[in-house]
Design a protein around this motif. Sequence first.
Motif, PDB file in Angstrom:
ATOM      1  N   PRO A  46       0.812  -1.221   0.000  1.00 22.91           N
ATOM      2  CA  PRO A  46       0.000   0.000   0.000  1.00 22.91           C
ATOM      3  C   PRO A  46       0.847   1.273   0.000  1.00 22.91           C
ATOM      4  O   PRO A  46       1.979   1.285   0.470  1.00 22.91           O
ATOM      5  CB  PRO A  46      -0.798  -0.117   1.297  1.00 22.91           C
ATOM      6  CG  PRO A  46       0.111  -0.883   2.210  1.00 22.91           C
ATOM      7  CD  PRO A  46       0.800  -1.878   1.311  1.00 22.91           C
ATOM      8  N   ASP A  47       0.236   2.336  -0.519  1.00 24.05           N
ATOM      9  CA  ASP A  47       0.835   3.670  -0.461  1.00 24.05           C
ATOM     10  C   ASP A  47       0.432   4.381   0.820  1.00 24.05           C
ATOM     11  O   ASP A  47       1.065   5.365   1.217  1.00 24.05           O
ATOM     12  CB  ASP A  47       0.391   4.496  -1.668  1.00 24.05           C
ATOM     13  CG  ASP A  47       0.856   3.884  -2.966  1.00 24.05           C
ATOM     14  OD1 ASP A  47       2.082   3.849  -3.190  1.00 24.05           O
ATOM     15  OD2 ASP A  47       0.008   3.406  -3.746  1.00 24.05           O
ATOM     16  N   LEU A  48      -0.631   3.892   1.467  1.00 25.17           N
ATOM     17  CA  LEU A  48      -1.152   4.495   2.689  1.00 25.17           C
ATOM     18  C   LEU A  48      -1.952   3.438   3.435  1.00 25.17           C
ATOM     19  O   LEU A  48      -2.563   2.565   2.804  1.00 25.17           O
ATOM     20  CB  LEU A  48      -2.049   5.683   2.347  1.00 25.17           C
ATOM     21  CG  LEU A  48      -2.640   6.445   3.524  1.00 25.17           C
ATOM     22  CD1 LEU A  48      -2.369   7.934   3.379  1.00 25.17           C
ATOM     23  CD2 LEU A  48      -4.134   6.225   3.595  1.00 25.17           C
ATOM     24  N   ILE A  49      -1.939   3.520   4.763  1.00 21.49           N
ATOM     25  CA  ILE A  49      -2.704   2.592   5.604  1.00 21.49           C
ATOM     26  C   ILE A  49      -3.637   3.405   6.496  1.00 21.49           C
ATOM     27  O   ILE A  49      -3.227   4.397   7.094  1.00 21.49           O
ATOM     28  CB  ILE A  49      -1.768   1.735   6.485  1.00 21.49           C
ATOM     29  CG1 ILE A  49      -0.857   0.870   5.606  1.00 21.49           C
ATOM     30  CG2 ILE A  49      -2.573   0.878   7.466  1.00 21.49           C
ATOM     31  CD1 ILE A  49       0.263   0.173   6.361  1.00 21.49           C
ATOM     32  N   ILE A  50      -4.886   2.949   6.570  1.00 18.03           N
ATOM     33  CA  ILE A  50      -5.863   3.519   7.494  1.00 18.03           C
ATOM     34  C   ILE A  50      -6.221   2.390   8.455  1.00 18.03           C
ATOM     35  O   ILE A  50      -6.652   1.321   8.017  1.00 18.03           O
ATOM     36  CB  ILE A  50      -7.131   4.001   6.761  1.00 18.03           C
ATOM     37  CG1 ILE A  50      -6.787   5.063   5.717  1.00 18.03           C
ATOM     38  CG2 ILE A  50      -8.157   4.530   7.768  1.00 18.03           C
ATOM     39  CD1 ILE A  50      -7.943   5.409   4.793  1.00 18.03           C
ATOM     40  N   MET A  51      -6.010   2.613   9.755  1.00 15.09           N
ATOM     41  CA  MET A  51      -6.315   1.546  10.706  1.00 15.09           C
ATOM     42  C   MET A  51      -7.095   2.061  11.905  1.00 15.09           C
ATOM     43  O   MET A  51      -6.847   3.159  12.399  1.00 15.09           O
ATOM     44  CB  MET A  51      -5.044   0.826  11.150  1.00 15.09           C
ATOM     45  CG  MET A  51      -4.074   1.641  11.954  1.00 15.09           C
ATOM     46  SD  MET A  51      -2.706   0.668  12.604  1.00 15.09           S
ATOM     47  CE  MET A  51      -1.971   0.002  11.145  1.00 15.09           C
ATOM     48  N   ASP A  52      -8.038   1.250  12.312  1.00  9.65           N
ATOM     49  CA  ASP A  52      -8.824   1.539  13.500  1.00  9.65           C
ATOM     50  C   ASP A  52      -7.937   1.376  14.730  1.00  9.65           C
ATOM     51  O   ASP A  52      -7.043   0.529  14.751  1.00  9.65           O
ATOM     52  CB  ASP A  52     -10.005   0.568  13.564  1.00  9.65           C
ATOM     53  CG  ASP A  52     -11.055   0.963  14.575  1.00  9.65           C
ATOM     54  OD1 ASP A  52     -10.974   2.059  15.145  1.00  9.65           O
ATOM     55  OD2 ASP A  52     -11.980   0.158  14.794  1.00  9.65           O
ATOM     56  N   TYR A  53      -8.168   2.190  15.742  1.00  4.92           N
ATOM     57  CA  TYR A  53      -7.400   2.093  16.973  1.00  4.92           C
ATOM     58  C   TYR A  53      -7.799   0.853  17.778  1.00  4.92           C
ATOM     59  O   TYR A  53      -6.961   0.105  18.249  1.00  4.92           O
ATOM     60  CB  TYR A  53      -7.585   3.362  17.818  1.00  4.92           C
ATOM     61  CG  TYR A  53      -6.937   3.253  19.171  1.00  4.92           C
ATOM     62  CD1 TYR A  53      -5.548   3.218  19.285  1.00  4.92           C
ATOM     63  CD2 TYR A  53      -7.698   3.160  20.332  1.00  4.92           C
ATOM     64  CE1 TYR A  53      -4.939   3.094  20.527  1.00  4.92           C
ATOM     65  CE2 TYR A  53      -7.102   3.036  21.567  1.00  4.92           C
ATOM     66  CZ  TYR A  53      -5.717   2.996  21.659  1.00  4.92           C
ATOM     67  OH  TYR A  53      -5.120   2.861  22.878  1.00  4.92           O
ATOM     68  N   ARG A  54      -9.095   0.661  17.935  1.00  7.84           N
ATOM     69  CA  ARG A  54      -9.586  -0.482  18.716  1.00  7.84           C
ATOM     70  C   ARG A  54     -10.041  -1.568  17.762  1.00  7.84           C
ATOM     71  O   ARG A  54     -11.012  -1.409  17.040  1.00  7.84           O
ATOM     72  CB  ARG A  54     -10.739  -0.068  19.605  1.00  7.84           C
ATOM     73  CG  ARG A  54     -10.273   0.880  20.696  1.00  7.84           C
ATOM     74  CD  ARG A  54     -11.307   1.072  21.723  1.00  7.84           C
ATOM     75  NE  ARG A  54     -11.338  -0.120  22.575  1.00  7.84           N
ATOM     76  CZ  ARG A  54     -12.033  -0.189  23.695  1.00  7.84           C
ATOM     77  NH1 ARG A  54     -12.762   0.807  24.079  1.00  7.84           N
ATOM     78  NH2 ARG A  54     -12.021  -1.275  24.423  1.00  7.84           N
ATOM     79  N   LEU A  55      -9.331  -2.671  17.800  1.00  4.42           N
ATOM     80  CA  LEU A  55      -9.646  -3.813  16.944  1.00  4.42           C
ATOM     81  C   LEU A  55     -10.131  -4.976  17.799  1.00  4.42           C
ATOM     82  O   LEU A  55      -9.758  -5.093  18.964  1.00  4.42           O
ATOM     83  CB  LEU A  55      -8.405  -4.236  16.160  1.00  4.42           C
ATOM     84  CG  LEU A  55      -7.817  -3.167  15.244  1.00  4.42           C
ATOM     85  CD1 LEU A  55      -6.418  -3.556  14.802  1.00  4.42           C
ATOM     86  CD2 LEU A  55      -8.732  -2.967  14.053  1.00  4.42           C
ATOM     87  N   SER A  56     -10.905  -5.853  17.207  1.00  2.00           N
ATOM     88  CA  SER A  56     -11.398  -7.003  17.967  1.00  2.00           C
ATOM     89  C   SER A  56     -10.262  -7.935  18.373  1.00  2.00           C
ATOM     90  O   SER A  56     -10.379  -8.657  19.358  1.00  2.00           O
ATOM     91  CB  SER A  56     -12.443  -7.765  17.150  1.00  2.00           C
ATOM     92  OG  SER A  56     -11.878  -8.206  15.927  1.00  2.00           O
ATOM     93  N   ASP A  57      -9.150  -7.904  17.638  1.00  2.69           N
ATOM     94  CA  ASP A  57      -8.041  -8.811  17.959  1.00  2.69           C
ATOM     95  C   ASP A  57      -6.751  -8.075  18.327  1.00  2.69           C
ATOM     96  O   ASP A  57      -5.668  -8.643  18.245  1.00  2.69           O
ATOM     97  CB  ASP A  57      -7.788  -9.784  16.803  1.00  2.69           C
ATOM     98  CG  ASP A  57      -7.231  -9.113  15.565  1.00  2.69           C
ATOM     99  OD1 ASP A  57      -7.387  -7.884  15.419  1.00  2.69           O
ATOM    100  OD2 ASP A  57      -6.633  -9.820  14.735  1.00  2.69           O
ATOM    101  N   GLY A  58      -6.865  -6.815  18.711  1.00  2.00           N
ATOM    102  CA  GLY A  58      -5.642  -6.117  19.090  1.00  2.00           C
ATOM    103  C   GLY A  58      -5.813  -4.617  19.172  1.00  2.00           C
ATOM    104  O   GLY A  58      -6.917  -4.101  19.235  1.00  2.00           O
ATOM    105  N   ASN A  59      -4.677  -3.935  19.111  1.00  2.00           N
ATOM    106  CA  ASN A  59      -4.641  -2.498  19.272  1.00  2.00           C
ATOM    107  C   ASN A  59      -3.972  -1.877  18.043  1.00  2.00           C
ATOM    108  O   ASN A  59      -2.808  -2.169  17.760  1.00  2.00           O
ATOM    109  CB  ASN A  59      -3.848  -2.184  20.546  1.00  2.00           C
ATOM    110  CG  ASN A  59      -3.733  -0.717  20.823  1.00  2.00           C
ATOM    111  OD1 ASN A  59      -3.180   0.026  20.032  1.00  2.00           O
ATOM    112  ND2 ASN A  59      -4.244  -0.299  21.966  1.00  2.00           N
ATOM    113  N   GLY A  60      -4.707  -1.034  17.330  1.00  2.00           N
ATOM    114  CA  GLY A  60      -4.169  -0.396  16.140  1.00  2.00           C
ATOM    115  C   GLY A  60      -3.004   0.527  16.433  1.00  2.00           C
ATOM    116  O   GLY A  60      -2.107   0.687  15.617  1.00  2.00           O
ATOM    117  N   GLY A  61      -2.991   1.132  17.613  1.00  2.00           N
ATOM    118  CA  GLY A  61      -1.878   1.991  17.990  1.00  2.00           C
ATOM    119  C   GLY A  61      -0.580   1.211  18.099  1.00  2.00           C
ATOM    120  O   GLY A  61       0.463   1.623  17.593  1.00  2.00           O
ATOM    121  N   GLU A  62      -0.652   0.061  18.746  1.00  2.00           N
ATOM    122  CA  GLU A  62       0.542  -0.784  18.880  1.00  2.00           C
ATOM    123  C   GLU A  62       0.985  -1.316  17.526  1.00  2.00           C
ATOM    124  O   GLU A  62       2.179  -1.410  17.234  1.00  2.00           O
ATOM    125  CB  GLU A  62       0.263  -1.923  19.854  1.00  2.00           C
ATOM    126  CG  GLU A  62       0.092  -1.433  21.275  1.00  2.00           C
ATOM    127  CD  GLU A  62      -0.405  -2.502  22.235  1.00  2.00           C
ATOM    128  OE1 GLU A  62      -0.564  -3.672  21.814  1.00  2.00           O
ATOM    129  OE2 GLU A  62      -0.645  -2.161  23.407  1.00  2.00           O
TER     130      GLU A  62
END
Length: 130
Positions: A46-62
Amino acid sequence: MKKILLLDDSLDVIQVVEEVLVYEQYEVESVMEGAGFLSIIADFRPDLIIMDYRLSDGNGGELCQTLKAHPQYQHIPIIIFTAYVQPGLDLWSFGCDAVICKPFDLEYFLKTIQGLMSASTTMHKSDPLS
């Protein structure tokens, strides 16, 4: 065509964001889990990633921190996308390039993506290693 990788555990959010981004002429790959994310990045590039902070299987921040520390992926702009805003939580501390809160303003969302894509392209053109 620029590529955007979207990580969000809400199918509703994925459908809306995909529709908007495809209309704007981006190629979009969407996933609902952080598991195996590095291999998805390697395959999709990808040229860019958009990720949710709170995921059902983890933490987008980490996950963002992991990517920004990875020599192969640290150059990819990352937007943390969240409805989880809490006093004292500094989403910027994860090393992301932008933070967008849900619900989001469509015009701001697209301008942020375009700005990060432009900055990323400029950096790569001036990078003697690219």
